[in-house]
Design a protein around this motif. Structure first.
Motif, PDB file in Angstrom:
ATOM      1  N   ALA A 220     126.580  23.336   7.121  1.00 15.19           N
ATOM      2  CA  ALA A 220     127.486  22.184   7.039  1.00 15.19           C
ATOM      3  C   ALA A 220     127.191  21.165   8.136  1.00 15.19           C
ATOM      4  CB  ALA A 220     128.935  22.655   7.137  1.00 15.19           C
ATOM      5  N   LYS A 221     126.983  21.639   9.354  1.00 16.05           N
ATOM      6  CA  LYS A 221     126.720  20.719  10.470  1.00 16.05           C
ATOM      7  C   LYS A 221     125.385  20.007  10.303  1.00 16.05           C
ATOM      8  CE  LYS A 221     129.610  23.013  13.933  1.00 16.05           C
ATOM      9  NZ  LYS A 221     130.629  21.937  13.880  1.00 16.05           N
TER      10      LYS A 221
ATOM     11  N   SER B 185     129.115  27.898   6.464  1.00 24.02           N
ATOM     12  CA  SER B 185     129.205  28.208   7.894  1.00 24.02           C
ATOM     13  C   SER B 185     127.996  28.997   8.410  1.00 24.02           C
ATOM     14  CB  SER B 185     130.483  29.002   8.177  1.00 24.02           C
ATOM     15  OG  SER B 185     130.459  30.241   7.492  1.00 24.02           O
ATOM     16  N   TYR B 186     127.107  29.432   7.493  1.00 20.44           N
ATOM     17  CA  TYR B 186     125.970  30.257   7.901  1.00 20.44           C
ATOM     18  C   TYR B 186     124.912  29.396   8.608  1.00 20.44           C
ATOM     19  CZ  TYR B 186     127.324  34.546   5.482  1.00 20.44           C
ATOM     20  OH  TYR B 186     127.969  35.696   5.100  1.00 20.44           O
TER      21      TYR B 186
ATOM     22  N   LYS C  34     136.687  19.223  10.318  1.00 23.42           N
ATOM     23  CA  LYS C  34     135.973  20.281   9.614  1.00 23.42           C
ATOM     24  C   LYS C  34     136.095  20.156   8.099  1.00 23.42           C
ATOM     25  CE  LYS C  34     135.034  25.226  10.042  1.00 23.42           C
ATOM     26  NZ  LYS C  34     135.407  26.475  10.730  1.00 23.42           N
TER      27      LYS C  34
ATOM     28  N   TYR D  52     132.897  19.880   5.656  1.00 25.57           N
ATOM     29  CA  TYR D  52     132.643  20.823   4.574  1.00 25.57           C
ATOM     30  C   TYR D  52     132.632  20.136   3.217  1.00 25.57           C
ATOM     31  CZ  TYR D  52     132.578  25.183   7.192  1.00 25.57           C
ATOM     32  OH  TYR D  52     132.211  26.219   8.013  1.00 25.57           O
TER      33      TYR D  52
ATOM     34  N   SER E  73     125.055  25.444  11.812  1.00 25.36           N
ATOM     35  CA  SER E  73     125.421  25.822  10.447  1.00 25.36           C
ATOM     36  C   SER E  73     124.844  24.853   9.419  1.00 25.36           C
ATOM     37  CB  SER E  73     126.940  25.855  10.300  1.00 25.36           C
ATOM     38  OG  SER E  73     127.473  24.530  10.352  1.00 25.36           O
TER      39      SER E  73
END
Length: 499
Positions: A351-352, A392-393, A370, A374, A349
């Motif tokens: 965010a990651k 999250s995409y 999380k 984020y 994602s």
């Protein structure tokens, strides 16, 4: 030029879950013309080409090819119709020969065995029409990027293609290789083969194309004759506004005697006795021909690759980096030129990806939280104006420009003292380029050391306050102020002395 239409796209739309990627787009390519396709990242160019290439179906609209209704459901449908597609990321089998790649899936045979004699003869004949200077028996892994492109083009030519689609074909080529590619395109044009040329480089569009179509936000803006317009006309159509100056002003805050980085006699694989300083407030550029050792110096500086000898000082303190993580901990980060393979985790994602370089900030007792992940990612998405559908995409869904901004955000999250960007705007549209150039200037004025490595001479001249030029692994000289020009850079890069 023949005015007969080869490819005709009318009112084409494509809807993915939650987004309309194309909205009633039109495109016309004539027989025997070189047609440019321009637009910012996310404008819909790739989606349109994937529909034409049979990779994905359209949601609505009509396509005609060579006068017949055209509804490809798979890539082979487009291939059989006479469309060759050379992707930006080349799709070849490196462990096979050029000949096997050209005729893959249709190898000539004698009985139940491959007829290698005929295979090599046929492949050499096709390569000869493209003025290739290598044997079809050569393994693809032993070919240069430009030679691999010729193999891709040869594959299309061997299929008797009528339309060749080139997606950002010069992004990894030298000027000499680009000139050779353009000659191939001109030769194909003389044989009546059309080319759809997708590029962010205005100079190339105006050099090779007859007409250019512009897309913006998934919609058709217009089609223009190249001989009747200027670069600024295309840029304005792409971004919907006049960008003004493409590059930010040079720094007025350089502290001449305050060195953030000082490198003395650095030597390693591909470079020898390289010495330079990075002053507070400046952007230092590294220029040179492909293979000159620019990236190797930066990777050695950061301990990504080992060095043989040399001294590195950060804010006056001598450093001994054994691994890249030691350099990162001290505040030096390197943004690779290959963001897809070495810079980002494409299956993960947004965010990651942004938080991946600073896991300590998003973890508690060894567990990633999380909400922290984020919060950190959202901070840089907003700060860098990254256009995303959601944190999250998968990052693979973003345009090249937004992926590059995520990569920058990833390393800014570590609060670096020095940021090194290798080919900072490769494959990025002109609007996103300007944003990244302004960001680099802002970072330098905030006291962050900025080094850029770029093969685009207008970029290195426009962005850098001082330019180090490399030739065959050695520093050929430094240029700044009135000394800087494309001619002076190329003289040093080719081993000549400045007159």
């Amino acid at each position: 030029m023949n005015n007969t239409l080869l490819l005709e796209v009318k009112e084409l739309s494509k809807v993915f879950p939650g987004t309309r990627a194309l909205n009633r787009v039109s495109l016309e390519v004539r027989k025997g013309e070189v047609h440019g396709l321009c637009g910012e990242n996310g404008a819909g160019k790739s989606t349109l080409m994937n529909i034409v290439g049979g990779v994905i179906p359209a949601t609505e609209g009509i396509m005609k090819f060579d006068g017949k209704i055209f509804e490809p459901r798979k890539p082979k449908d487009s291939q059989d119709a006479g469309i060759g597609f050379v992707h930006q990321e080349l799709c070849l089998c490196p462990h096979l020969s050029a000949a096997e790649n050209i005729f893959i899936g249709r190898l000539p045979s004698k009985g139940d065995k491959i007829d290698f004699k005929k295979l090599y003869e046929d492949a050499d004949a096709v390569l000869k029409t493209l003025d290739a200077n290598f044997s079809s028996k050569t393994l693809v892994s032993n070919l240069t990027v430009s030679e691999q492109q010729l193999v891709e083009i040869a594959k299309s030519v061997s299929l008797n293609c009528k339309l060749l689609i080139l997606d950002e074909p010069t992004s990894s080529l030298t000027d000499k290789e680009t000139a050779k590619l353009f000659q191939v395109v001109k030769d194909l044009k003389n044989k009546g083969i059309s080319t759809l040329f997708i590029s962010h480089r205005m100079k190339e569009v105006f050099e090779i194309c007859d007409r250019v179509t512009v897309l913006k936000d998934g919609a058709y803006v217009g089609c223009m004759n190249v001989c009747e317009i200027t670069h600024e006309d295309v840029i304005k159509a792409m971004v919907g506004r006049d960008l003004g100056e493409l590059y930010p002003d040079k720094s007025s805050k350089i502290e001449e005697d305050n060195y953030i980085i000082k490198v003395e006699n650095l030597s390693g694989n591909g470079f020898d006795n390289v010495s330079f300083t990075l002053k507070k407030g400046e952007i230092l550029g590294f220029a040179g021909l492909v293979g000159a050792g620019r990236s190797e110096v930066m990777r050695g500086l950061c301990a990504i690759d080992p060095i043989k000898r040399g001294d590195i000082y950060l804010n006056g303190e001598k450093q001994k980096f054994k691994r890249y993580r030691n350099a990162v901990k001290k505040g030096i980060c390197y943004l690779t030129e290959d963001r897809k393979n070495s810079g980002l985790f494409l299956h993960m994602s947004i965010a990651k990806n942004i938080s991946s370089a600073n896991l300590e900030a998003v973890s508690k007792r060894g567990w990633i939280k999380k909400n922290r992940e984020y919060s950190l990612s959202d901070k840089y998405v907003k700060a860098l104006s990254i256009k995303i559908p959601g944190l999250s995409y998968p990052i693979s869904n973003l345009s090249g420009g937004n992926q590059q901004k995520c990569l920058i955000g990833k390393w800014l999250s570590t609060n670096p003292k020095v940021i090194i960007m290798d080919e900072p705007t490769r494959g990025i549209d002109v609007g996103a380029k300007r944003e990244i150039h302004n960001l680099l200037r802002s970072l330098s004025e905030q006291g962050v050391g900025v080094i850029i490595v770029s093969s685009e001479l207008p970029e290195i001249i426009g962005v850098a306050d001082r330019i180090a030029v490399m030739h065959e692994g050695k520093l050929a000289g430094f240029l700044q102020g009135e000394q800087v020009s494309e001619e002076s850079i190329m003289k040093l890069a080719s081993g000549a002395n400045l007159s």
